[in-house]
Design an enzyme around this catalytic site. Structure first.
Site, PDB file in Angstrom:
ATOM      1  CG  HIS A   1      -2.032  -1.011   1.128  1.00  0.00           C
ATOM      2  ND1 HIS A   1      -2.820  -1.346   2.199  1.00  0.00           N
ATOM      3  CD2 HIS A   1      -2.442  -1.792   0.103  1.00  0.00           C
ATOM      4  CE1 HIS A   1      -3.706  -2.257   1.813  1.00  0.00           C
ATOM      5  NE2 HIS A   1      -3.481  -2.572   0.557  1.00  0.00           N
TER       6      HIS A   1
ATOM      7  CG  LEU B   1      -6.296  -7.424  20.357  1.00  0.00           C
ATOM      8  CD1 LEU B   1      -5.062  -7.687  21.230  1.00  0.00           C
ATOM      9  CD2 LEU B   1      -6.636  -5.947  20.369  1.00  0.00           C
ATOM     10  CD  GLU B   2     -11.155  -7.890  17.806  1.00  0.00           C
ATOM     11  OE1 GLU B   2     -11.430  -7.841  19.012  1.00  0.00           O
ATOM     12  OE2 GLU B   2     -11.482  -7.021  16.981  1.00  0.00           O
TER      13      GLU B   2
ATOM     14  CB  ALA C   1       1.324  -8.099  17.130  1.00  0.00           C
TER      15      ALA C   1
HETATM   16  N1  APR Z   1      -1.876  -6.829  18.238  1.00  0.00           N
HETATM   17  C1  APR Z   1      -2.368  -7.588  17.222  1.00  0.00           C
HETATM   18  N2  APR Z   1      -3.459  -7.255  16.486  1.00  0.00           N
HETATM   19  C2  APR Z   1      -4.064  -6.090  16.806  1.00  0.00           C
HETATM   20  C3  APR Z   1      -3.621  -5.252  17.851  1.00  0.00           C
HETATM   21  C4  APR Z   1      -2.478  -5.662  18.578  1.00  0.00           C
HETATM   22  N3  APR Z   1      -1.996  -4.933  19.590  1.00  0.00           N
HETATM   23  N4  APR Z   1      -4.463  -4.179  17.923  1.00  0.00           N
HETATM   24  C5  APR Z   1      -5.384  -4.349  16.947  1.00  0.00           C
HETATM   25  N5  APR Z   1      -5.156  -5.494  16.286  1.00  0.00           N
HETATM   26  C6  APR Z   1      -5.896  -6.072  15.164  1.00  0.00           C
HETATM   27  C7  APR Z   1      -7.374  -5.754  15.188  1.00  0.00           C
HETATM   28  O1  APR Z   1      -8.072  -6.771  15.903  1.00  0.00           O
HETATM   29  C8  APR Z   1      -7.725  -5.773  13.699  1.00  0.00           C
HETATM   30  O2  APR Z   1      -8.102  -7.082  13.293  1.00  0.00           O
HETATM   31  O3  APR Z   1      -5.395  -5.459  13.985  1.00  0.00           O
HETATM   32  C9  APR Z   1      -6.427  -5.396  13.006  1.00  0.00           C
HETATM   33  C10 APR Z   1      -6.446  -3.985  12.438  1.00  0.00           C
HETATM   34  O4  APR Z   1      -7.406  -3.964  11.418  1.00  0.00           O
HETATM   35  P1  APR Z   1      -7.570  -2.638  10.545  1.00  0.00           P
HETATM   36  O5  APR Z   1      -7.649  -1.466  11.465  1.00  0.00           O
HETATM   37  O6  APR Z   1      -8.680  -2.918   9.590  1.00  0.00           O
HETATM   38  O7  APR Z   1      -6.197  -2.492   9.769  1.00  0.00           O
HETATM   39  P2  APR Z   1      -5.721  -3.313   8.495  1.00  0.00           P
HETATM   40  O8  APR Z   1      -6.269  -4.692   8.502  1.00  0.00           O
HETATM   41  O9  APR Z   1      -4.248  -3.157   8.419  1.00  0.00           O
HETATM   42  O10 APR Z   1      -6.401  -2.471   7.300  1.00  0.00           O
HETATM   43  C11 APR Z   1      -6.076  -2.855   5.983  1.00  0.00           C
HETATM   44  O11 APR Z   1      -7.273  -0.928   5.156  1.00  0.00           O
HETATM   45  O12 APR Z   1      -7.817   1.274   5.349  1.00  0.00           O
HETATM   46  C12 APR Z   1      -7.018   0.384   4.657  1.00  0.00           C
HETATM   47  O13 APR Z   1      -4.978   0.884   3.623  1.00  0.00           O
HETATM   48  C13 APR Z   1      -5.562   0.674   4.872  1.00  0.00           C
HETATM   49  O14 APR Z   1      -3.742  -0.914   4.980  1.00  0.00           O
HETATM   50  C14 APR Z   1      -5.014  -0.600   5.501  1.00  0.00           C
HETATM   51  C15 APR Z   1      -6.044  -1.637   5.105  1.00  0.00           C
END
Ligand code: APR
Length: 240
Positions: free
Chosen positions: A112, A206-207, A223
Site C-alpha cells: 500500500h 488481537l481477535e 502482536a
Molecule cells: N496486536 C495484534 N493485532 C491487533 C492489535 C495488537 N496490539 N491491535 C489491533 N489489532 C488487530 C485488530 O483486531 C484488527 O483485526 O489489527 C487489526 C487492524 O485492522 P484494521 O484497522 O482494519 O487495519 P488493516 O487490517 O491493516 O487495514 C487494511 O485498510 O484502510 C485500509 O490501507 C488501509 O492498509 C489498511 C487496510
C-alpha cells in the site's frame, strides 16, 4: 517446519498498534476520525488536496515519535535466521509506516506504499520525503509545483508488487497473517489463495479477523507478545 523453508508473512495495522500507531477499524481508529473517501482516494485528492496532505503530513510527522515493538524485531530476527539457513521470509505489509525497517527487516514489500516517500504526478519520480507536502511544494526533479502526492495506494488504485506477492504466496511452505482485520482486498484474499494450494495458514491477531475461518492455526493476543512467541517456537524447533 524449519528455517530452510519459505514463509510469507502479511502484516496489517495491528502489528504497529503496540508501538502506539492507531489502527483503522478498531474503536477510535483512523476511520472513526476521517472518511476514507476524503483522504484515501484519487477523487478526495482532486477535491481537497490540502485536507489529504494534512492527513498524511500528521501521520508522517508522527513517525519519529513511535518505535518498533518486539513483533517488528522478532520478524527481522526470524528473517535473518532463515537467510542464514537457506530459507526465506517474504514480508508483505499493508502498513505505510517504516517500523518494520526500523525494527531491522531488510526487505519489506509495502503493497500500500510508504508514508516516507512522495511521488510526482508529473514526472513520476518517487523519492524519500520526510517533510510536509502541500500544493505549493515543487517537485525537486521536474520543478513542477503542486504535483507531489504521498506514495501511498488509495482505495480504487492498484496495490503494488501484486505479481511478486502472488508468486511468493504460491511457493510458500507457510502463510502467516499478523495484525489485519482481513477486510480489505486484495490483501484479505491471500489466505484463500494459499489455502487453495494446500499451504498451511496461521493467523496472529488481537481477535479473530473477518477471514479467521480460513486459518489452520491462530494465536490471539497483542502482536508484541504473540509474534516473539511464534518466532521463538520456530527458532527453538531448529536448535533441537
Ligand atoms: N496486536 C495484534 N493485532 C491487533 C492489535 C495488537 N496490539 N491491535 C489491533 N489489532 C488487530 C485488530 O483486531 C484488527 O483485526 O489489527 C487489526 C487492524 O485492522 P484494521 O484497522 O482494519 O487495519 P488493516 O487490517 O491493516 O487495514 C487494511 O485498510 O484502510 C485500509 O490501507 C488501509 O492498509 C489498511 C487496510
Amino acid at each position: 517446519m524449519d528455517l530452510s523453508d519459505r514463509i510469507v508473512v502479511l502484516t496489517g495495522a495491528g502489528i504497529s498498534a503496540d508501538s502506539g500507531v492507531p489502527t483503522f477499524r478498531d474503536s477510535g481508529g483512523i476511520w472513526a476520525k476521517y472518511h476514507y473517501r476524503d483522504v484515501a482516494t484519487p477523487e478526495g485528492f482532486a477535491a481537497n488536496p490540502n485536507l489529504l496532505h494534512e492527513f498524511y503530513n500528521l501521520r508522517r510527522a508522527g513517525l519519529p515519535t513511535v518505535q518498533p515493538n518486539p513483533a517488528h524485531d522478532a520478524l527481522a530476527q526470524l528473517a535473518q535466521a532463515k537467510r542464514e539457513a537457506g530459507g526465506c521470509l517474504t514480508l508483505v505489509t499493508q502498513n505505510v509506516d517504516d517500523l518494520h525497517e526500523r525494527g531491522g527487516s531488510k526487505s519489506v514489500w509495502h503493497m500500500h506504499g510508504e508514508l516516507t516517500k512522495a511521488r510526482c504526478t508529473s514526472c513520476g519520480t518517487v523519492r524519500e520525503w520526510a517533510d510536509a507536502l502541500s500544493v505549493t511544494v515543487s517537485c525537486p526533479d521536474c520543478a513542477e509545483r503542486g504535483t507531489l502526492r504521498p506514495h501511498i495506494v488509495w482505495f480504487g488504485e492498484v496495490p503494488m508488487l501484486m505479481e511478486e506477492i502472488a508468486e511468493a504466496v504460491a511457493e510458500a511452505d507457510l502463510f502467516v497473517s499478523i495484525g489485519t482485520s482481513g477486510s480489505v482486498y486484495p490483501a484479505a484474499g491471500f489466505v484463500g489463495e494459499a489455502k487453495s494450494l494446500g499451504i498451511p495458514c496461521m493467523e496472529i491477531n488481537l481477535e479473530p479477523s473477518e477471514n479467521a475461518h480460513l486459518f489452520d492455526e491462530a494465536f490471539y493476543g497483542p502482536a508484541a507478545e504473540q509474534v516473539p512467541v511464534f518466532v521463538g517456537r520456530l527458532m527453538s524447533a531448529v536448535s533441537r
